[in-house]
Design a protein around this motif. Structure first.
Motif, PDB file in Angstrom:
ATOM      1  N   VAL A 202      50.241 -45.997  11.967  1.00  0.00           N
ATOM      2  CA  VAL A 202      49.983 -46.653  13.253  1.00  0.00           C
ATOM      3  C   VAL A 202      48.485 -46.744  13.503  1.00  0.00           C
ATOM      4  O   VAL A 202      47.967 -47.804  13.898  1.00  0.00           O
ATOM      5  N   PHE A 203      47.774 -45.660  13.260  1.00  0.00           N
ATOM      6  CA  PHE A 203      46.337 -45.695  13.505  1.00  0.00           C
ATOM      7  C   PHE A 203      45.630 -46.617  12.524  1.00  0.00           C
ATOM      8  O   PHE A 203      44.755 -47.408  12.916  1.00  0.00           O
ATOM      9  N   LEU A 204      45.986 -46.558  11.252  1.00  0.00           N
ATOM     10  CA  LEU A 204      45.303 -47.366  10.247  1.00  0.00           C
ATOM     11  C   LEU A 204      45.472 -48.863  10.506  1.00  0.00           C
ATOM     12  O   LEU A 204      44.604 -49.660  10.141  1.00  0.00           O
ATOM     13  N   THR A 205      46.560 -49.237  11.120  1.00  0.00           N
ATOM     14  CA  THR A 205      46.815 -50.657  11.375  1.00  0.00           C
ATOM     15  C   THR A 205      46.510 -51.044  12.828  1.00  0.00           C
ATOM     16  O   THR A 205      46.790 -52.172  13.237  1.00  0.00           O
ATOM     17  N   SER A 206      45.943 -50.126  13.593  1.00  0.00           N
ATOM     18  CA  SER A 206      45.563 -50.433  14.972  1.00  0.00           C
ATOM     19  C   SER A 206      44.235 -51.181  14.987  1.00  0.00           C
ATOM     20  O   SER A 206      43.293 -50.828  14.266  1.00  0.00           O
ATOM     21  N   CYS A 207      44.139 -52.179  15.830  1.00  0.00           N
ATOM     22  CA  CYS A 207      42.899 -52.938  15.960  1.00  0.00           C
ATOM     23  C   CYS A 207      41.835 -52.079  16.643  1.00  0.00           C
ATOM     24  O   CYS A 207      42.135 -51.035  17.232  1.00  0.00           O
ATOM     25  N   GLU A 208      40.606 -52.529  16.581  1.00  0.00           N
ATOM     26  CA  GLU A 208      39.513 -51.737  17.135  1.00  0.00           C
ATOM     27  C   GLU A 208      39.648 -51.563  18.642  1.00  0.00           C
ATOM     28  O   GLU A 208      39.314 -50.510  19.184  1.00  0.00           O
ATOM     29  N   ARG A 209      40.134 -52.576  19.335  1.00  0.00           N
ATOM     30  CA  ARG A 209      40.276 -52.450  20.788  1.00  0.00           C
ATOM     31  C   ARG A 209      41.345 -51.428  21.143  1.00  0.00           C
ATOM     32  O   ARG A 209      41.186 -50.669  22.103  1.00  0.00           O
ATOM     33  N   ARG A 210      42.434 -51.376  20.390  1.00  0.00           N
ATOM     34  CA  ARG A 210      43.462 -50.364  20.673  1.00  0.00           C
ATOM     35  C   ARG A 210      42.909 -48.961  20.392  1.00  0.00           C
ATOM     36  O   ARG A 210      43.178 -48.020  21.143  1.00  0.00           O
ATOM     37  N   ARG A 211      42.146 -48.850  19.319  1.00  0.00           N
ATOM     38  CA  ARG A 211      41.545 -47.554  19.010  1.00  0.00           C
ATOM     39  C   ARG A 211      40.646 -47.090  20.151  1.00  0.00           C
ATOM     40  O   ARG A 211      40.670 -45.920  20.536  1.00  0.00           O
ATOM     41  N   LEU A 212      39.860 -48.033  20.665  1.00  0.00           N
ATOM     42  CA  LEU A 212      38.904 -47.678  21.704  1.00  0.00           C
ATOM     43  C   LEU A 212      39.570 -47.512  23.066  1.00  0.00           C
ATOM     44  O   LEU A 212      39.304 -46.550  23.792  1.00  0.00           O
ATOM     45  N   GLU A 213      40.433 -48.433  23.426  1.00  0.00           N
ATOM     46  CA  GLU A 213      40.980 -48.449  24.781  1.00  0.00           C
ATOM     47  C   GLU A 213      42.193 -47.538  24.951  1.00  0.00           C
ATOM     48  O   GLU A 213      42.472 -47.072  26.059  1.00  0.00           O
ATOM     49  N   THR A 214      42.927 -47.290  23.863  1.00  0.00           N
ATOM     50  CA  THR A 214      44.142 -46.477  23.963  1.00  0.00           C
ATOM     51  C   THR A 214      43.990 -45.131  23.263  1.00  0.00           C
ATOM     52  O   THR A 214      44.153 -44.070  23.871  1.00  0.00           O
ATOM     53  N   TRP A 215      43.653 -45.166  21.980  1.00  0.00           N
ATOM     54  CA  TRP A 215      43.643 -43.912  21.217  1.00  0.00           C
ATOM     55  C   TRP A 215      42.460 -43.026  21.596  1.00  0.00           C
ATOM     56  O   TRP A 215      42.559 -41.800  21.483  1.00  0.00           O
ATOM     57  N   GLU A 216      41.353 -43.589  22.048  1.00  0.00           N
ATOM     58  CA  GLU A 216      40.248 -42.748  22.517  1.00  0.00           C
ATOM     59  C   GLU A 216      40.672 -41.938  23.744  1.00  0.00           C
ATOM     60  O   GLU A 216      40.176 -40.827  23.972  1.00  0.00           O
ATOM     61  N   ARG A 217      41.603 -42.446  24.510  1.00  0.00           N
ATOM     62  CA  ARG A 217      42.042 -41.766  25.732  1.00  0.00           C
ATOM     63  C   ARG A 217      43.322 -40.960  25.521  1.00  0.00           C
ATOM     64  O   ARG A 217      43.870 -40.399  26.477  1.00  0.00           O
ATOM     65  N   THR A 218      43.808 -40.902  24.294  1.00  0.00           N
ATOM     66  CA  THR A 218      45.046 -40.193  23.987  1.00  0.00           C
ATOM     67  C   THR A 218      44.745 -38.906  23.229  1.00  0.00           C
ATOM     68  O   THR A 218      44.099 -38.948  22.181  1.00  0.00           O
ATOM     69  N   PRO A 219      45.194 -37.748  23.709  1.00  0.00           N
ATOM     70  CA  PRO A 219      44.968 -36.506  22.962  1.00  0.00           C
ATOM     71  C   PRO A 219      45.692 -36.527  21.616  1.00  0.00           C
ATOM     72  O   PRO A 219      46.804 -37.074  21.502  1.00  0.00           O
ATOM     73  N   TRP A 220      45.072 -35.930  20.616  1.00  0.00           N
ATOM     74  CA  TRP A 220      45.677 -35.859  19.287  1.00  0.00           C
ATOM     75  C   TRP A 220      47.032 -35.161  19.344  1.00  0.00           C
ATOM     76  O   TRP A 220      47.983 -35.580  18.669  1.00  0.00           O
ATOM     77  N   TRP A 221      47.152 -34.137  20.117  1.00  0.00           N
ATOM     78  CA  TRP A 221      48.413 -33.403  20.268  1.00  0.00           C
ATOM     79  C   TRP A 221      49.525 -34.349  20.730  1.00  0.00           C
ATOM     80  O   TRP A 221      50.655 -34.305  20.227  1.00  0.00           O
ATOM     81  N   GLU A 222      49.193 -35.205  21.666  1.00  0.00           N
ATOM     82  CA  GLU A 222      50.183 -36.172  22.186  1.00  0.00           C
ATOM     83  C   GLU A 222      50.451 -37.280  21.173  1.00  0.00           C
ATOM     84  O   GLU A 222      51.603 -37.695  20.990  1.00  0.00           O
ATOM     85  N   PHE A 223      49.412 -37.762  20.491  1.00  0.00           N
ATOM     86  CA  PHE A 223      49.571 -38.864  19.546  1.00  0.00           C
ATOM     87  C   PHE A 223      50.523 -38.501  18.422  1.00  0.00           C
ATOM     88  O   PHE A 223      51.347 -39.330  18.000  1.00  0.00           O
ATOM     89  N   ILE A 224      50.441 -37.270  17.922  1.00  0.00           N
ATOM     90  CA  ILE A 224      51.314 -36.882  16.803  1.00  0.00           C
ATOM     91  C   ILE A 224      52.582 -36.187  17.294  1.00  0.00           C
ATOM     92  O   ILE A 224      53.365 -35.672  16.487  1.00  0.00           O
ATOM     93  N   ARG A 225      52.798 -36.182  18.622  1.00  0.00           N
ATOM     94  CA  ARG A 225      53.993 -35.614  19.251  1.00  0.00           C
ATOM     95  C   ARG A 225      54.209 -34.158  18.824  1.00  0.00           C
ATOM     96  O   ARG A 225      55.323 -33.740  18.490  1.00  0.00           O
ATOM     97  N   ALA A 226      53.136 -33.371  18.869  1.00  0.00           N
ATOM     98  CA  ALA A 226      53.205 -32.001  18.374  1.00  0.00           C
ATOM     99  C   ALA A 226      54.162 -31.131  19.174  1.00  0.00           C
ATOM    100  O   ALA A 226      54.774 -30.207  18.620  1.00  0.00           O
ATOM    101  N   GLU A 227      54.305 -31.423  20.480  1.00  0.00           N
ATOM    102  CA  GLU A 227      55.158 -30.564  21.299  1.00  0.00           C
ATOM    103  C   GLU A 227      56.620 -30.624  20.881  1.00  0.00           C
ATOM    104  O   GLU A 227      57.400 -29.718  21.160  1.00  0.00           O
ATOM    105  N   ARG A 228      57.012 -31.688  20.154  1.00  0.00           N
ATOM    106  CA  ARG A 228      58.403 -31.844  19.725  1.00  0.00           C
ATOM    107  C   ARG A 228      58.666 -31.204  18.359  1.00  0.00           C
ATOM    108  O   ARG A 228      59.811 -31.138  17.920  1.00  0.00           O
TER     109      ARG A 228
END
Length: 599
Positions: A202-228
């Protein structure tokens, strides 16, 4: 072991003495054209062009000085402590006898992965006797990585020697490769390995704007769904990647920052866009292999160094920085002047010099107040027997203080350690980074900040043994421990006011937007340092080097120079994913998730 300690004051004083002493106290010291011209007649390579004061002598400052000197500028580097900054090695006080050199200590071990592209270019341009490629030939490749588990089987990963890079990869091939690695080497459940592989895709195929506007504001713990996921997944892929490596907690670390690094390392392993092997170290203590030759080369280019005085203020008037106020060790303040100023100090020190008038001239400077730093500090254990645990770095995943380590003597080929260093008994330098200073340890039940220096050493040694001596063999033995050295930048631990003068920039979500560029709105002020916005987006020597180059380019643009610009190489991006990223840009504009995002 206590004899290896030194206070921060004695360390600074020693650095100044080693540099030949500070300049005369008091008054105003000019580094203007007249002085540069007078130097040109007495020192080889001295420049007589516009003058630049580089404020900070770490990797960023030395890089800027290097590039500026090659382009004819008259450069003076002002450094508070010692050249090389956090990258330097340093002498262990009172450790040498019989005409030997002192034992080498350091802020933390050097790690120069193959996905670094700018720093290696600088290393090639630093002459070193007998090396066709300068200091770059002092890089040595590791062959493996160890995830040391406490009370369970360790995970040992070999690095294949880079050969012919693989051909284009499809998304399915990438997912299969990552899944296979995690299942086989890391023993993760199939569904967790597959899910993590999908998140990487998902990250490798994300455009630069998604990386900046979405993934920059998303914690790594949440992005990889670590709590589950399982504790193993959390420890290896969430905590191990963030806290142990970049000193940032997974619960707050920016996905953009973490995944940028992961992407670069992944393609480095595949031989894509790499300068060399994924894990490289130096073949000698850092100052011998790199910093001292660099400083010598810069002197030959005419660069001047003033060491031992701290920059405390950058006065601003009439639209320009009018000087740099420095404070000498005895408290005397004086002003140094130049045509241009490159502020290359760490952010926690640099922002203290930006007064209200300067901040009003460029509000971006005030945003840097939001940038956060944390403690990531090194301790070295000197052993009387060779102890090469693995031929590479070790991540002690279960250590409460988030330890990483490397046995360095195995890389120092051509050096007979006992004959050259210390008292003749040391045969190993086991270098450890401590990334967690606020969690209780296993020996005293106290945080590292609450421990005395001696307690820190004993606690770290205990955590190392807990991770390495739990698989049926004794790797570390008390009987071979000769001494230890804790970075003198750490001061006051064990008291109510612990202090660390050399902290590390960390990367919580959203902080990319607080990172300034190299060119400010003040026409003669430029910024360099690992906190400045560059492509690698991580507090590293590579980021510092890239920012130094970027600052020089900004200065050249500001003065309309015809000199060639410094090349600033971006991280590698796999071309076969560009079409998918263009498609993702379209979906992102429509408010749709990445096409591979399973949620």
């Amino acid at each position: 072991m206590e004899r290896n300690q030194s206070t921060r004051r004695t360390f600074v004083t020693g650095a100044a003495a080693a540099a030949g002493g500070a300049l005369a106290l008091g008054g105003t010291v000019s580094t203007g054209r007249a002085e540069a011209a007078s130097r040109s007649g007495t020192r080889s390579g001295a420049a007589a062009g516009p003058t630049v004061a580089v404020l900070g002598g770490g990797v960023a400052g030395l890089t800027a000085a290097h590039e500026l000197a090659e382009r004819g500028f008259a450069v003076t580097v002002h450094e508070k402590k010692a050249l090389g900054g956090k990258a330097r090695s340093m002498d262990v006080p009172d450790s040498a006898t019989g005409g030997r050199k002192p034992l080498p200590g350091e802020h933390g071990f050097r790690f120069i992965p193959g996905f670094y592209l700018n720093l290696p270019d600088t290393l090639r341009r630093i002459p070193f006797p007998g090396n066709p490629n300068g200091c770059h030939d002092n890089l040595v490749s590791s062959t493996e990585l160890l995830f040391a588990r406490t009370g369970r089987e360790d995970i040992r990963l070999p690095f294949a020697t880079l050969g012919t890079p693989p051909g284009p990869m499809t998304p399915d091939e990438l997912v299969r490769m990552i899944r296979g690695l995690l299942i086989t080497a890391c023993r993760l459940p199939v569904h967790e390995a597959l899910y993590f592989a999908n998140r990487v895709l998902v990250f490798l195929t994300s455009c630069e704007r998604r990386r900046l506007e979405t993934w920059e504001r998303t914690p790594w713990w949440e992005f990889i769904r670590a709590e589950r996921m399982s504790p193993e997944y959390q420890r290896l892929l969430a905590i191990g990647i963030t806290r142990n490596i970049v000193a940032t907690k997974a619960e707050v670390a920016s996905t953009k920052t973490v995944a940028n690094c992961l992407e670069a390392f992944l393609f480095n392993i595949l031989g894509r866009g790499a300068d060399g092997e994924p894990d490289r170290v130096l073949n000698a203590p850092t100052n011998e292999a790199w910093i001292d030759p660099w400083v010598g080369h810069l002197r030959s280019l005419g660069v001047r160094f003033e060491i031992g005085s701290a920059v405390v203020d950058l006065p601003y008037a009439d639209g320009r920085v009018t000087g740099a106020v420095v404070q000498d060790p005895d408290g005397t303040r004086r002003t140094v002047t130049a045509d241009h100023y490159v502020c290359a100090m760490p952010v926690e020190h640099a922002r203290k010099t930006w007064g209200p008038a300067l901040r009003a001239a460029d509000p971006a400077l005030s945003r840097a107040d939001a940038l956060e730093t944390d403690w990531m500090t090194g301790i070295q254990f000197y052993l009387t027997e060779p102890t090469p645990v693995v031929h590479g770095h070790i991540n002690h995943l279960d250590s409460p203080w988030a330890l990483t380590s490397v046995g360095q003597a195995q890389y120092w080929k051509g050096r007979h350690i006992p004959a050259e260093y210390g008292d003749g008994r040391v045969r190993e330098c086991f270098s450890v980074d401590i990334s967690e200073w606020d969690r209780p340890g296993i020996l005293y039940g106290k945080t590292a900040k609450q421990c005395t220096r001696d307690e820190v050493a004993r606690e770290v040694w205990a955590q190392l043994k807990a991770a390495l001596n739990d698989t049926g063999r004794t790797v570390l033995r008390d009987s071979v421990l000769h001494s230890w050295f804790l970075d003198p930048a750490v001061d006051g631990i064990g008291t109510p006011e612990p202090h660390n003068d050399e902290q590390l920039l960390i990367h919580p979500t959203g902080t990319w937007f607080d990172r300034p560029g190299s060119r400010t709105k003040v026409p003669n002020l430029f910024l360099a340092g690992d906190y400045v916005a560059v492509d690698i987006d991580l507090a590293t020597m590579e980021g510092a080097n890239a920012s130094g180059r970027q600052a020089v380019n900004a200065l050249l643009d500001a003065v309309g120079s015809a000199a060639p610009r410094c090349e600033v190489k971006p991280l590698y991006r796999a071309p076969e994913f560009e079409e998918l990223k263009r498609h993702d840009a379209f979906r992102h504009r429509l408010g749709l998730p990445n096409v591979f995002d399973l949620g």
